[in-house]
Design a protein around this motif. Structure first.
Motif, PDB file in Angstrom:
ATOM      1  N   PHE A 119      -5.221 -15.402   6.765  1.00  0.00           N
ATOM      2  CA  PHE A 119      -4.650 -14.904   5.514  1.00  0.00           C
ATOM      3  C   PHE A 119      -4.300 -13.427   5.652  1.00  0.00           C
ATOM      4  N   HIS A 120      -5.165 -12.674   6.323  1.00  0.00           N
ATOM      5  CA  HIS A 120      -4.926 -11.239   6.460  1.00  0.00           C
ATOM      6  C   HIS A 120      -3.814 -10.915   7.454  1.00  0.00           C
ATOM      7  N   LEU A 121      -3.447 -11.865   8.290  1.00  0.00           N
ATOM      8  CA  LEU A 121      -2.283 -11.649   9.141  1.00  0.00           C
ATOM      9  C   LEU A 121      -1.019 -11.496   8.305  1.00  0.00           C
ATOM     10  N   LEU A 122      -1.045 -12.049   7.090  1.00  0.00           N
ATOM     11  CA  LEU A 122       0.048 -11.848   6.140  1.00  0.00           C
ATOM     12  C   LEU A 122      -0.170 -10.594   5.307  1.00  0.00           C
ATOM     13  N   VAL A 123      -1.417 -10.380   4.856  1.00  0.00           N
ATOM     14  CA  VAL A 123      -1.726  -9.260   3.970  1.00  0.00           C
ATOM     15  C   VAL A 123      -1.503  -7.922   4.663  1.00  0.00           C
ATOM     16  N   ILE A 124      -1.890  -7.809   5.914  1.00  0.00           N
ATOM     17  CA  ILE A 124      -1.841  -6.535   6.636  1.00  0.00           C
ATOM     18  C   ILE A 124      -0.419  -5.971   6.720  1.00  0.00           C
ATOM     19  N   PRO A 125       0.555  -6.732   7.237  1.00  0.00           N
ATOM     20  CA  PRO A 125       1.929  -6.179   7.247  1.00  0.00           C
ATOM     21  C   PRO A 125       2.527  -6.091   5.847  1.00  0.00           C
ATOM     22  N   LEU A 126       2.123  -7.000   4.949  1.00  0.00           N
ATOM     23  CA  LEU A 126       2.683  -6.978   3.594  1.00  0.00           C
ATOM     24  C   LEU A 126       2.311  -5.700   2.863  1.00  0.00           C
ATOM     25  N   GLN A 127       1.058  -5.263   2.998  1.00  0.00           N
ATOM     26  CA  GLN A 127       0.627  -4.035   2.325  1.00  0.00           C
ATOM     27  C   GLN A 127       1.328  -2.809   2.898  1.00  0.00           C
ATOM     28  N   ALA A 128       1.550  -2.800   4.211  1.00  0.00           N
ATOM     29  CA  ALA A 128       2.303  -1.696   4.815  1.00  0.00           C
ATOM     30  C   ALA A 128       3.745  -1.706   4.314  1.00  0.00           C
ATOM     31  N   PHE A 129       4.323  -2.902   4.194  1.00  0.00           N
ATOM     32  CA  PHE A 129       5.700  -3.029   3.730  1.00  0.00           C
ATOM     33  C   PHE A 129       5.828  -2.590   2.271  1.00  0.00           C
ATOM     34  N   ILE A 130       4.877  -2.994   1.421  1.00  0.00           N
ATOM     35  CA  ILE A 130       4.921  -2.625   0.005  1.00  0.00           C
ATOM     36  C   ILE A 130       4.809  -1.112  -0.162  1.00  0.00           C
ATOM     37  N   PHE A 131       3.882  -0.491   0.558  1.00  0.00           N
ATOM     38  CA  PHE A 131       3.716   0.961   0.472  1.00  0.00           C
ATOM     39  C   PHE A 131       5.006   1.660   0.891  1.00  0.00           C
ATOM     40  N   MET A 132       5.613   1.183   1.964  1.00  0.00           N
ATOM     41  CA  MET A 132       6.862   1.790   2.441  1.00  0.00           C
ATOM     42  C   MET A 132       7.975   1.615   1.418  1.00  0.00           C
ATOM     43  N   MET A 133       8.156   0.393   0.909  1.00  0.00           N
ATOM     44  CA  MET A 133       9.257   0.127  -0.011  1.00  0.00           C
ATOM     45  C   MET A 133       9.101   0.896  -1.313  1.00  0.00           C
ATOM     46  N   LEU A 134       7.893   0.936  -1.854  1.00  0.00           N
ATOM     47  CA  LEU A 134       7.675   1.690  -3.088  1.00  0.00           C
ATOM     48  C   LEU A 134       7.920   3.181  -2.866  1.00  0.00           C
ATOM     49  N   SER A 135       7.536   3.682  -1.708  1.00  0.00           N
ATOM     50  CA  SER A 135       7.778   5.096  -1.403  1.00  0.00           C
ATOM     51  C   SER A 135       9.271   5.395  -1.397  1.00  0.00           C
ATOM     52  N   ILE A 136      10.052   4.524  -0.763  1.00  0.00           N
ATOM     53  CA  ILE A 136      11.497   4.728  -0.714  1.00  0.00           C
ATOM     54  C   ILE A 136      12.110   4.585  -2.108  1.00  0.00           C
ATOM     55  N   VAL A 137      11.628   3.623  -2.886  1.00  0.00           N
ATOM     56  CA  VAL A 137      12.109   3.465  -4.266  1.00  0.00           C
ATOM     57  C   VAL A 137      11.834   4.732  -5.075  1.00  0.00           C
ATOM     58  N   TYR A 138      10.624   5.277  -4.932  1.00  0.00           N
ATOM     59  CA  TYR A 138      10.275   6.494  -5.675  1.00  0.00           C
ATOM     60  C   TYR A 138      11.144   7.679  -5.240  1.00  0.00           C
ATOM     61  N   LEU A 139      11.425   7.769  -3.954  1.00  0.00           N
ATOM     62  CA  LEU A 139      12.291   8.854  -3.482  1.00  0.00           C
ATOM     63  C   LEU A 139      13.710   8.697  -4.024  1.00  0.00           C
ATOM     64  N   SER A 140      14.184   7.466  -4.070  1.00  0.00           N
ATOM     65  CA  SER A 140      15.514   7.216  -4.609  1.00  0.00           C
ATOM     66  C   SER A 140      15.570   7.529  -6.102  1.00  0.00           C
TER      67      SER A 140
END
Length: 265
Positions: A238-259
């Motif tokens: 299950f965490h093989l999905l959670v681990i990259p997903l959490q990194a992806f969410i943090f990255m995407m939200l950061s870019i959204v906030y910058l935009s």
């Protein structure tokens, strides 16, 4: 806690305790979580080294397997950043790459059982070492605060100090509602880094506790070992999905906030 008999509760508490160092002598100015700091730096250096290996023998023709994998991952992150960010800054893709791969490497440490790291360190006299930096709220807050300051820089670059101040005081209800605009905008800006940090921290810290509970179950006889192995395998998959997903969410939200920080209200 060397030499003490560990109960399930003390075992979990032991593995959730950071190795700390006081800065400032008497009346220390702050406390540094040494394990979080050292591990985060090592993971950052490791991903830089891994990318360097991919570029060291990069070819324009048929790439090697590692070069191809790195190129695919970088193109994926670059596409996500370009599709999300609507401004003109060339820093967004490097920021997205840094955030995603650094958090991914730190999260991946969760796949290593805690005792595989703790026991060798105990033999060297280090009795506390929390191995996953993103399970430490200080680390996630540090990253989200960095994103917060980048938001301010991007907003100032796009709107100037005067435009940013004017928008902060007059949006969204107009100049006659200035006190309410100020309160609303402060809450909006402050809530972004806090929610960004807490989302990543909550998922990683909660997952670490579950891993430790499963590890404790493995010490409860034969049935416990079988149950621990079964649940541990399931939670790991299950965490093989959670681990990259959490990194992806943090990255995407950061870019959204910058935009969003560059957009005019």
């Amino acid at each position: 806690m060397a030499g003490e008999a560990l109960t399930p509760t003390t075992y979990i508490q032991h593995h959730l305790k950071n190795l700390t160092a006081q800065v400032g002598g008497e009346g220390p100015f702050w406390t540094i979580n040494v394990d979080t700091f050292v591990t985060a730096v090592l993971m950052g250096l490791l991903i830089v080294f891994a990318f360097w290996l991919a570029t060291r023998k990069a070819t324009a023709g048929v790439p090697g397997k590692w070069q191809a994998f790195v190129e695919i991952m970088l193109e994926f992150v670059d596409k996500q950043a370009r599709d999300t960010y609507h401004g003109t800054s060339k820093l967004v893709t490097p920021i997205a790459i840094t955030i995603f791969f650094w958090i991914l490497m730190m999260n991946l440490l969760k796949m290593i059982p805690a005792d595989f790291i703790a026991k060798p360190l105990e033999l060297m006299g280090v009795h506390y070492w929390k191995p996953v930096p993103t399970a430490d709220v200080n680390a996630t807050l540090g990253m989200s605060i960095s994103v917060f300051f980048l938001m301010i820089v991007f907003a100032l670059r796009s709107k100037g100090l005067g435009g940013f101040t004017h928008e902060f005081l007059t949006a969204p209800f107009g100049k006659w509602m200035m006190p309410f605009n100020l309160i609303l905008n402060i809450v909006e800006w402050v809530s972004k880094p806090i929610s960004l940090a807490m989302r990543l921290f909550g998922n990683m810290f909660g997952g670490e506790i579950v891993f430790l509970l499963i590890w404790v179950l493995g010490g409860a006889g034969i049935l416990g070992m079988l149950g621990g192995a079964t649940f541990g395998l399931g939670w790991m998959l299950f965490h093989l999905l959670v681990i990259p997903l959490q990194a992806f969410i943090f990255m995407m939200l950061s870019i959204v906030y910058l935009s969003l920080s560059e957009d005019s209200h």
